[in-house]
Design an enzyme around this catalytic site. Sequence first.
Site, PDB file in Angstrom:
ATOM      1  N   ALA A   1      -5.557  -2.822   2.140  1.00 38.09           N
ATOM      2  CA  ALA A   1      -6.136  -4.199   1.276  1.00 38.09           C
ATOM      3  C   ALA A   1      -7.226  -4.011   0.035  1.00 38.09           C
ATOM      4  O   ALA A   1      -8.105  -3.363   0.247  1.00 38.09           O
ATOM      5  CB  ALA A   1      -6.449  -5.199   2.320  1.00 38.09           C
TER       6      ALA A   1
ATOM      7  N   ASN B   1       0.214  -3.495  -1.134  1.00 39.11           N
ATOM      8  CA  ASN B   1       1.211  -4.384  -1.478  1.00 39.11           C
ATOM      9  C   ASN B   1       1.071  -5.170  -2.712  1.00 39.11           C
ATOM     10  O   ASN B   1       1.973  -4.965  -3.658  1.00 39.11           O
ATOM     11  CB  ASN B   1       1.232  -5.490  -0.241  1.00 39.11           C
ATOM     12  CG  ASN B   1       2.498  -6.385  -0.325  1.00 39.11           C
ATOM     13  OD1 ASN B   1       3.454  -6.197  -1.163  1.00 39.11           O
ATOM     14  ND2 ASN B   1       2.949  -6.865   1.091  1.00 39.11           N
ATOM     15  N   THR B   2       0.271  -6.095  -2.697  1.00 40.23           N
ATOM     16  CA  THR B   2       0.339  -6.970  -4.116  1.00 40.23           C
ATOM     17  C   THR B   2       0.230  -6.186  -5.398  1.00 40.23           C
ATOM     18  O   THR B   2       0.780  -6.680  -6.321  1.00 40.23           O
ATOM     19  CB  THR B   2      -1.085  -7.883  -3.906  1.00 40.23           C
ATOM     20  OG1 THR B   2      -0.923  -8.465  -2.642  1.00 40.23           O
ATOM     21  CG2 THR B   2      -0.913  -9.200  -4.928  1.00 40.23           C
TER      22      THR B   2
ATOM     23  N   LYS C   1       0.915  -2.873  13.027  1.00 41.07           N
ATOM     24  CA  LYS C   1      -0.187  -3.050  12.085  1.00 41.07           C
ATOM     25  C   LYS C   1      -0.983  -4.412  12.649  1.00 41.07           C
ATOM     26  O   LYS C   1      -0.431  -5.286  12.332  1.00 41.07           O
ATOM     27  CB  LYS C   1       0.078  -3.106  10.557  1.00 41.07           C
ATOM     28  CG  LYS C   1      -1.120  -3.101   9.810  1.00 41.07           C
ATOM     29  CD  LYS C   1      -1.032  -3.573   8.355  1.00 41.07           C
ATOM     30  CE  LYS C   1      -2.060  -4.390   7.836  1.00 41.07           C
ATOM     31  NZ  LYS C   1      -1.710  -4.919   6.413  1.00 41.07           N
TER      32      LYS C   1
ATOM     33  N   GLY D   1      -5.286  -8.767  -1.261  1.00 37.74           N
ATOM     34  CA  GLY D   1      -4.668  -9.572  -2.527  1.00 37.74           C
ATOM     35  C   GLY D   1      -5.658  -9.618  -3.373  1.00 37.74           C
ATOM     36  O   GLY D   1      -5.395 -10.004  -4.498  1.00 37.74           O
TER      37      GLY D   1
END
Lengths: 319, 256
Positions: free
Chosen positions: B183, B205-206, B95, B156
Amino acid sequence: MHVGILGAGVAGLVTAIELAGRGARVEIVERAPDHARACAWVAGGMLAPWCEQATAEPQVAALGAPAIAWWQRHFAGTVQRGTLIVAASRDAGELDLFGRRTERFEPIDAECIGALEPELAGRFRQGLFFPDEAHLDPRHALPALAAQLAAMGVTIRYGVDADVARIDADRTVDCRGLAARDTLEDLRGVRGEMIVVRSSDIRLTRPVRLLHPRFGLYVVPRGDGVFMLGGTLLESGSDDPMTVRSAMDLLNAAYALHPAFAEAEILELGVGVRPAFPDNLPRVLRHGRNVYLNGLYRHGFLLAPAMAQQAARLIFHHT
Amino acid sequence: MNLYGIELASRLLLGSARYPSPAVLAEAVRASGSEVVTVSLRREAGTQRSGQDFWSLIRDLGVRVLPNTAGCHSIKEAVTTAKMARDIFHTAWIKLEVIGDADMLQPDVFGLVEAAAELAADGFEVFPYTTEDLVVADRLLQAGCRVLMPWGAPIGSGRGLNNVFGLRALRARFPDVPLIVDAGIGRPSHAVQAMELGVDGVLLNTAVAMAGDPVAMAGAFARAIEAGRAGFEAQPMEPRDFAVPSTPVAGTAWLA
């Protein structure tokens, strides 16, 4: 009962106090020449069980809350003035989130922040105050425990690299931290970095944490204008010197907390590798006559008393 | 979903950073049903040897690893990190992140295209973290990418889809290229919205790692992504600007 303890970091020393206090004959073996290589030496020394609820499992607060009274009993330098949490206006959401996940705090406004820490007056509009929390200086606390142990008749042999098989004792407690990975295979190292600075322009009386979506910072006052800046947490077992990026993050955050930090002198850049199990929770384990106390992660001073008491119960009552 | 010849049942790709503990990460991966986990080399460890504990934990998850070049600000840095990742994880997948703006973590699309070409020529299978820009997307495909990872919003930020029109245009222009929204996803509803646009998958992710209960949130996202995909495939109705009764009223007896 003769107990041999491996390691004179915070886990080893606190365990020795608990065992000697119950009447055991205790001897500590430490491979380093002094305490300065223990990861506790570069720790923040914050006794902040409720702040830790923001990121840690609930057990950490439950096990850690009695540590404040333990340290007050055993180390006169324990200061209970609470913890102050602040964030820049644009990061107010971080304060809300922190407050939702923690307890035993008061939301405070700018006036109250200024009353608690006059240096921060006018700099932050809102914050959280955890009045019951405490802090200490590990570099005074560890030698103080060692002195107390000496008075209790406990010997500490420095510069001796021994393993549990070669210790002549009824029981052993292995408190070697990451070095115990030879036996405890799921231990891993989590790197933390800190900077010690001195500034005659700033006066803080309690630990202050600055929340930020990317770079968290805590500042712990050590007295005489000395401050410890910390907060990095890296999944790495390396104890190589601090990277420029980490130093920039910590120093930028400190500057954001108070611009006078720009003129502070950098006294030290420190790195420690904390031992952690996969769930980041501590363990006391028994294999035959050996007890293992490990995995204190970033909570060495907070969790050592409760875990040492568990180890002592295991040794004296086999429970 | 097929990414570089690998058939995947789950359309959720999960990041491995910032969880409360590796144990929670492992449980979240299980709860998400994800078959691909991304891992950062640069952020988690300064040097190649020191991050090994964490990387072996990732390998032990038993899912496919998609290493990333998070935190790289130059082509050289990103290429070096990609090569390191290939050695550590024995995968051609990478990535690719080349960050151009430190505050917004916005991709440097010029550097991205150049790095993607270099890595593709070297045999890498590149997953480029890009914007929704059509021209950049076209250049990335020319550079050898076979998957595109447009952002929803800055990394994020948890803001959801900042440019729905742009993502829809990207989908329409490249109907056969796998698109993964990477994202900016903060809530399951954002993931549903992305999937309803017809993108192939979502990378998070976050939103999971920093949730109060990451494991429960991983499960919530898994179901959201399934629901969004099913909704897209079922061809949703178009909104109208007037009411249409779902039961025909013509000929109904009115009992006054």
